[in-house]
Write a protein that holds these residues in place. Structure first.
Motif, mmCIF file in Angstrom:
data_model
loop_
_atom_site.group_PDB
_atom_site.id
_atom_site.type_symbol
_atom_site.label_atom_id
_atom_site.label_comp_id
_atom_site.label_asym_id
_atom_site.label_seq_id
_atom_site.Cartn_x
_atom_site.Cartn_y
_atom_site.Cartn_z
ATOM 1 N N GLN A 58 -11.455 7.977 -7.539
ATOM 2 C CA GLN A 58 -12.290 7.317 -6.534
ATOM 3 C C GLN A 58 -12.410 5.817 -6.768
ATOM 4 N N ALA A 59 -12.313 5.399 -8.019
ATOM 5 C CA ALA A 59 -12.367 3.960 -8.319
ATOM 6 C C ALA A 59 -11.025 3.472 -8.844
ATOM 7 N N GLY A 60 -9.994 4.259 -8.596
ATOM 8 C CA GLY A 60 -8.694 3.972 -9.188
ATOM 9 C C GLY A 60 -7.810 3.061 -8.363
ATOM 10 N N GLY A 61 -6.508 3.160 -8.631
ATOM 11 C CA GLY A 61 -5.544 2.234 -8.076
ATOM 12 C C GLY A 61 -5.534 2.155 -6.566
ATOM 13 N N ILE A 62 -5.507 3.305 -5.887
ATOM 14 C CA ILE A 62 -5.409 3.289 -4.432
ATOM 15 C C ILE A 62 -6.681 2.728 -3.812
ATOM 16 N N GLU A 63 -7.845 3.154 -4.291
ATOM 17 C CA GLU A 63 -9.101 2.635 -3.752
ATOM 18 C C GLU A 63 -9.234 1.135 -4.031
ATOM 19 N N ALA A 64 -8.816 0.726 -5.211
ATOM 20 C CA ALA A 64 -8.881 -0.694 -5.540
ATOM 21 C C ALA A 64 -7.945 -1.490 -4.640
ATOM 22 N N ILE A 117 -4.446 2.444 5.963
ATOM 23 C CA ILE A 117 -4.224 3.857 5.640
ATOM 24 C C ILE A 117 -3.261 4.504 6.629
ATOM 25 N N SER A 118 -3.292 4.066 7.886
ATOM 26 C CA SER A 118 -2.412 4.651 8.901
ATOM 27 C C SER A 118 -0.943 4.339 8.657
ATOM 28 N N GLN A 119 -0.650 3.348 7.841
ATOM 29 C CA GLN A 119 0.711 2.918 7.513
ATOM 30 C C GLN A 119 1.452 2.342 8.712
ATOM 31 N N CYS A 120 0.735 1.963 9.764
ATOM 32 C CA CYS A 120 1.391 1.440 10.962
ATOM 33 C C CYS A 120 2.056 0.088 10.715
ATOM 34 N N MET A 121 1.660 -0.598 9.647
ATOM 35 C CA MET A 121 2.245 -1.892 9.341
ATOM 36 C C MET A 121 3.413 -1.804 8.361
ATOM 37 N N VAL A 122 3.706 -0.609 7.854
ATOM 38 C CA VAL A 122 4.762 -0.464 6.847
ATOM 39 C C VAL A 122 6.129 -0.635 7.504
ATOM 40 N N LEU A 123 6.904 -1.554 6.992
ATOM 41 C CA LEU A 123 8.232 -1.838 7.520
ATOM 42 C C LEU A 123 9.219 -0.751 7.103
ATOM 43 N N PRO A 124 10.201 -0.436 7.945
ATOM 44 C CA PRO A 124 11.189 0.594 7.581
ATOM 45 C C PRO A 124 11.901 0.299 6.267
ATOM 46 N N GLY A 125 12.247 -0.969 6.027
ATOM 47 C CA GLY A 125 12.938 -1.304 4.783
ATOM 48 C C GLY A 125 12.097 -1.031 3.553
ATOM 49 N N VAL A 126 10.800 -1.264 3.662
ATOM 50 C CA VAL A 126 9.882 -0.958 2.560
ATOM 51 C C VAL A 126 9.813 0.549 2.354
ATOM 52 N N ARG A 127 9.664 1.276 3.443
ATOM 53 C CA ARG A 127 9.569 2.733 3.357
ATOM 54 C C ARG A 127 10.831 3.331 2.733
ATOM 55 N N PHE A 128 11.995 2.855 3.162
ATOM 56 C CA PHE A 128 13.252 3.380 2.632
ATOM 57 C C PHE A 128 13.365 3.106 1.129
ATOM 58 N N ALA A 129 12.998 1.907 0.705
ATOM 59 C CA ALA A 129 13.105 1.548 -0.713
ATOM 60 C C ALA A 129 12.179 2.402 -1.566
ATOM 61 N N VAL A 130 10.936 2.549 -1.143
ATOM 62 C CA VAL A 130 9.970 3.338 -1.913
ATOM 63 C C VAL A 130 10.363 4.807 -1.934
ATOM 64 N N ASP A 131 10.803 5.335 -0.805
ATOM 65 C CA ASP A 131 11.225 6.731 -0.759
ATOM 66 C C ASP A 131 12.425 6.973 -1.668
ATOM 67 N N ALA A 132 13.304 5.993 -1.772
ATOM 68 C CA ALA A 132 14.451 6.123 -2.670
ATOM 69 C C ALA A 132 13.987 6.263 -4.115
ATOM 70 N N TYR A 133 12.946 5.536 -4.456
ATOM 71 C CA TYR A 133 12.400 5.619 -5.817
ATOM 72 C C TYR A 133 11.785 6.989 -6.075
ATOM 73 N N VAL A 134 10.970 7.475 -5.145
ATOM 74 C CA VAL A 134 10.344 8.787 -5.307
ATOM 75 C C VAL A 134 11.411 9.883 -5.405
ATOM 76 N N TYR A 137 0.829 -1.205 0.000
ATOM 77 C CA TYR A 137 0.000 0.000 0.000
ATOM 78 C C TYR A 137 0.865 1.257 0.000
ATOM 79 N N TYR A 138 1.974 1.226 0.719
ATOM 80 C CA TYR A 138 2.836 2.409 0.750
ATOM 81 C C TYR A 138 3.384 2.706 -0.647
ATOM 82 N N TYR A 139 3.725 1.670 -1.389
ATOM 83 C CA TYR A 139 4.166 1.856 -2.769
ATOM 84 C C TYR A 139 3.037 2.442 -3.607
ATOM 85 N N GLN A 140 1.826 1.931 -3.413
ATOM 86 C CA GLN A 140 0.683 2.406 -4.198
ATOM 87 C C GLN A 140 0.436 3.908 -3.995
ATOM 88 N N ILE A 141 0.494 4.371 -2.752
ATOM 89 C CA ILE A 141 0.193 5.782 -2.513
ATOM 90 C C ILE A 141 1.325 6.690 -2.951
#
Length: 239
Positions: free
Chosen positions: A87-93, A109-126, A51-55
């Protein structure tokens, strides 16, 4: 053969597609997923972290547009943001998929389950996209070359292997099967047009390898947390 001679467009595309051997479909986490070997917690963990990647996809695409001086590219690329944020797009789906897997919408939505390694990888891409010339940012999206087959596989496999998942939650994958082809054609055409010297073509391969590393690293973090039972700080006790 002179190594400074650029590849033909056909050869260049073949070099890009050859990197599919590094696509995250080959990661042990995905191999377990498609074999029906993930537990409920492991599948939910993947959905919640992905989900973190999706948003971040529309944020990444907005950064690309901010750097792009080609009106025609902007006109077509903005459709990706509308698709993901609609509203019916990728994130909602994706949130519907999460609920179909038994996850609470607000928890995801709260992202409380997002692992630090996932967050770091996705942020590197952005951050890469935000700091790069827009053709390089486009090139980094070419992992989509390898995506349609993985979506088809999930649609085919999950109803039998994960019958506890509500089949309606698979709409995200169904939508991406057709949309991914159009996105790939556009991004590939831009890459073939803008990376014409041999040095530029090698740079494109480097960029695509980086994006593949991002996706692989996300799964590394999940494998440690959900398969090996070693989430961050698992061996640390608070004082």
């Amino acid at each position: 053969m002179n190594e400074t001679v650029p590849w033909s467009p056909q050869e260049f595309e073949a070099q890009l597609r050859a990197l599919g051997s590094r696509y995250h479909i080959h990661h042990p986490y995905h191999q377990r997923m498609h074999a029906g070997e993930l537990s409920r917690e492991q599948l939910q963990g993947w959905v919640a972290n992905r989900y973190y990647y999706q948003i971040c996809i529309p944020r990444k695409d907005a950064a690309l547009l901010a750097n792009c001086d080609d009106r025609e590219v902007r006109r077509l690329w903005v459709e990706r943001i509308l698709e993901h944020d609609g509203q019916a797009g990728g994130i909602e789906a994706w949130l519907s998929l999460a609920q179909a897997c038994g996850l609470d919408r607000e928890t995801v939505i709260s992202q409380c389950m997002v692992l630090p390694g996932v967050r770091f990888a996705v942020d590197a891409y952005v951050n890469f996209v935000a700091r790069s010339a827009w053709p390089e940012a486009v090139c980094s999206s070419l992992t989509e070359l390898f995506a349609p087959s993985i979506h088809q596989q999930r649609i085919a496999d999950w109803p039998q292997k994960y019958p506890w998942v509500d089949p309606q939650g698979l709409d995200y994958f169904r939508g991406r099967v057709t949309r991914a082809h159009a996105d790939v054609e556009h991004a590939l055409a831009i890459t073939l047009e803008h990376f014409t010297s041999h040095a530029q073509q090698l740079r494109a391969l480097q960029i695509l390898r980086f994006k593949l590393d991002v996706l692989w690293s996300m799964l590394d973090a999940m494998y440690m947390a959900y398969v090996h039972g070693m989430p961050p700080y698992f061996n640390v006790t608070d004082a």
